[in-house]
Design a protein around this motif. Structure first.
Motif, PDB file in Angstrom:
ATOM      1  N   GLY A   1       0.795  -1.220   0.000  1.00  0.00           N
ATOM      2  CA  GLY A   1       0.000   0.000   0.000  1.00  0.00           C
ATOM      3  C   GLY A   1       0.824   1.264   0.000  1.00  0.00           C
ATOM      4  O   GLY A   1       0.511   2.226  -0.712  1.00  0.00           O
ATOM      5  N   LYS A   2       1.907   1.284   0.782  1.00  0.00           N
ATOM      6  CA  LYS A   2       2.753   2.478   0.826  1.00  0.00           C
ATOM      7  C   LYS A   2       3.392   2.729  -0.543  1.00  0.00           C
ATOM      8  O   LYS A   2       3.381   3.860  -1.038  1.00  0.00           O
ATOM      9  N   ALA A   3       3.934   1.686  -1.145  1.00  0.00           N
ATOM     10  CA  ALA A   3       4.558   1.844  -2.458  1.00  0.00           C
ATOM     11  C   ALA A   3       3.546   2.320  -3.491  1.00  0.00           C
ATOM     12  O   ALA A   3       3.829   3.212  -4.307  1.00  0.00           O
ATOM     13  N   ALA A   4       2.351   1.742  -3.451  1.00  0.00           N
ATOM     14  CA  ALA A   4       1.314   2.118  -4.413  1.00  0.00           C
ATOM     15  C   ALA A   4       0.864   3.558  -4.219  1.00  0.00           C
ATOM     16  O   ALA A   4       0.605   4.289  -5.188  1.00  0.00           O
ATOM     17  N   PHE A   5       0.773   3.987  -2.969  1.00  0.00           N
ATOM     18  CA  PHE A   5       0.322   5.352  -2.678  1.00  0.00           C
ATOM     19  C   PHE A   5       1.215   6.379  -3.359  1.00  0.00           C
ATOM     20  O   PHE A   5       0.741   7.285  -4.056  1.00  0.00           O
ATOM     21  N   TYR A   6       2.520   6.262  -3.179  1.00  0.00           N
ATOM     22  CA  TYR A   6       3.424   7.261  -3.736  1.00  0.00           C
ATOM     23  C   TYR A   6       3.553   7.147  -5.247  1.00  0.00           C
ATOM     24  O   TYR A   6       3.671   8.161  -5.947  1.00  0.00           O
ATOM     25  N   ARG A   7       3.513   5.931  -5.757  1.00  0.00           N
ATOM     26  CA  ARG A   7       3.666   5.770  -7.201  1.00  0.00           C
ATOM     27  C   ARG A   7       2.460   6.321  -7.945  1.00  0.00           C
ATOM     28  O   ARG A   7       2.604   7.048  -8.926  1.00  0.00           O
ATOM     29  N   GLN A   8       1.240   6.004  -7.486  1.00  0.00           N
ATOM     30  CA  GLN A   8       0.054   6.470  -8.204  1.00  0.00           C
ATOM     31  C   GLN A   8      -0.108   7.979  -8.116  1.00  0.00           C
ATOM     32  O   GLN A   8      -0.685   8.600  -9.006  1.00  0.00           O
ATOM     33  N   ALA A   9       0.420   8.584  -7.055  1.00  0.00           N
ATOM     34  CA  ALA A   9       0.273  10.026  -6.873  1.00  0.00           C
ATOM     35  C   ALA A   9       0.972  10.821  -7.963  1.00  0.00           C
ATOM     36  O   ALA A   9       0.610  11.976  -8.226  1.00  0.00           O
ATOM     37  N   GLU A  10       1.970  10.221  -8.614  1.00  0.00           N
ATOM     38  CA  GLU A  10       2.712  10.909  -9.663  1.00  0.00           C
ATOM     39  C   GLU A  10       2.174  10.587 -11.058  1.00  0.00           C
ATOM     40  O   GLU A  10       2.722  11.052 -12.056  1.00  0.00           O
ATOM     41  N   MET A  11       1.109   9.795 -11.162  1.00  0.00           N
ATOM     42  CA  MET A  11       0.582   9.355 -12.450  1.00  0.00           C
ATOM     43  C   MET A  11      -0.641  10.159 -12.873  1.00  0.00           C
ATOM     44  O   MET A  11      -1.316  10.776 -12.052  1.00  0.00           O
ATOM     45  N   GLU A  12      -0.919  10.119 -14.158  1.00  0.00           N
ATOM     46  CA  GLU A  12      -2.203  10.612 -14.655  1.00  0.00           C
ATOM     47  C   GLU A  12      -3.314   9.692 -14.144  1.00  0.00           C
ATOM     48  O   GLU A  12      -3.071   8.538 -13.797  1.00  0.00           O
ATOM     49  N   LEU A  13      -4.550  10.204 -14.137  1.00  0.00           N
ATOM     50  CA  LEU A  13      -5.653   9.496 -13.498  1.00  0.00           C
ATOM     51  C   LEU A  13      -5.866   8.094 -14.069  1.00  0.00           C
ATOM     52  O   LEU A  13      -5.984   7.116 -13.327  1.00  0.00           O
ATOM     53  N   ASP A  14      -5.908   7.961 -15.393  1.00  0.00           N
ATOM     54  CA  ASP A  14      -6.130   6.648 -16.006  1.00  0.00           C
ATOM     55  C   ASP A  14      -5.027   5.669 -15.628  1.00  0.00           C
ATOM     56  O   ASP A  14      -5.285   4.515 -15.270  1.00  0.00           O
ATOM     57  N   ALA A  15      -3.791   6.135 -15.711  1.00  0.00           N
ATOM     58  CA  ALA A  15      -2.654   5.279 -15.375  1.00  0.00           C
ATOM     59  C   ALA A  15      -2.669   4.916 -13.900  1.00  0.00           C
ATOM     60  O   ALA A  15      -2.328   3.789 -13.519  1.00  0.00           O
TER      61      ALA A  15
END
Length: 265
Positions: free
Chosen positions: A215-229
């Motif tokens: 969850g921690k890894a996913a939180f930071y990674r998705q925060a830098e992505m466009e919404l669809d990605a």
């Protein structure tokens, strides 16, 4: 036999209890300024903690009257070369990234002042609990040195307008304002700081460490992505999580109305 020689205390202290590693910056006379030695020591300790299965949560605090007053300006001015400055800020950036990328939650335990790179450290931690007497600032602009590297963490933790106000004025803000803008999660009376941090860390330490790491890894990674990605990546992360033994155990325990037993797999 005591020969009268003084013993230099370690600049970083570690105490482990109940799955929590308490790391204490230990340069109280310098307001725990981040010297090269202290940054190297903290970075090395986080590397050790990363593969220590006994540690579920990390707490970073400071000894003496302050959390951390930022970089050691005396050390920086002692070697006024581009190579020295580049090495210092590269090490600091590596340390802050280590905090973010550590597969275990990191909580800042803040008292006194957290300024410049000290404020950056608070912003880089996953969570922060502050004493009601704590104060925060990015005051570099006042001495002709804009807090550019602290800006990276600060601007990702709080809104742009609040971050720019701190960066452009250099003013101290109190703990209540820090909570209002999202720099810290909780503000408690100073006498209750350790108890509040312990309670929060203990609550998180009771979760599945594998689930928390995913969850921690996913939180930071998705925060830098466009919404669809971000949705695509998050769906992959949830699928991977669902296939883990701990997810099955957690769901089965919930349905059976019993406490889960985590295996970390």
């Amino acid at each position: 036999m005591n020969d009268g020689a003084s013993v230099t205390p370690p600049i970083l202290l570690r105490r482990d209890a109940d799955g929590i590693a308490w790391l204490t910056l230990n340069r109280p006379a310098a307001r725990n300024a981040l010297s090269l030695g202290l940054m190297e020591a903290l970075d090395a300790e986080l590397v050790r903690i990363e593969t220590d299965p006994r540690v579920k949560v990390v707490v970073i605090g400071g000894a003496g009257p302050a959390f951390c007053a930022g970089h050691d300006l005396r050390e920086l001015r002692a070697t006024p070369t581009g190579a020295c400055y580049e090495a210092t800020f590269a090490l600091c950036s590596r340390l802050m990234l280590r905090v973010v990328r550590l597969p275990k939650p990191v909580i800042a335990r803040v008292h006194g002042v957290a300024t410049a790179a000290g404020c950056q450290l608070v912003a880089s931690c996953d969570l922060a609990v502050a004493a009601d007497t704590a104060r925060f600032a990015t005051p570099g602009v006042n001495i002709g040195l804009f807090c550019s590297t602290p800006m990276v963490a600060l601007s990702r933790a709080v809104g742009r307008k609040a971050a720019m106000e701190m960066l452009l004025t250099g003013d101290l803000i109190d703990a209540t304002r820090a909570r209002e803008i999202g720099l810290v999660n909780r503000v408690v009376p100073e006498a209750e700081l350790d108890a509040a941090v312990s309670a929060l860390a203990g609550q998180i330490a009771a979760k599945s460490p594998l689930t928390v790491a995913i969850g921690k890894a996913a939180f930071y990674r998705q925060a830098e992505m466009e919404l669809d990605a971000a949705y695509g990546y998050a769906a992959e992360a949830m699928t991977r999580n669902m296939l883990a033994r701990d997810a099955g155990e957690g769901i089965d325990a919930f349905l059976a109305k019993r406490a889960p037993v985590w295996s970390g797999t």
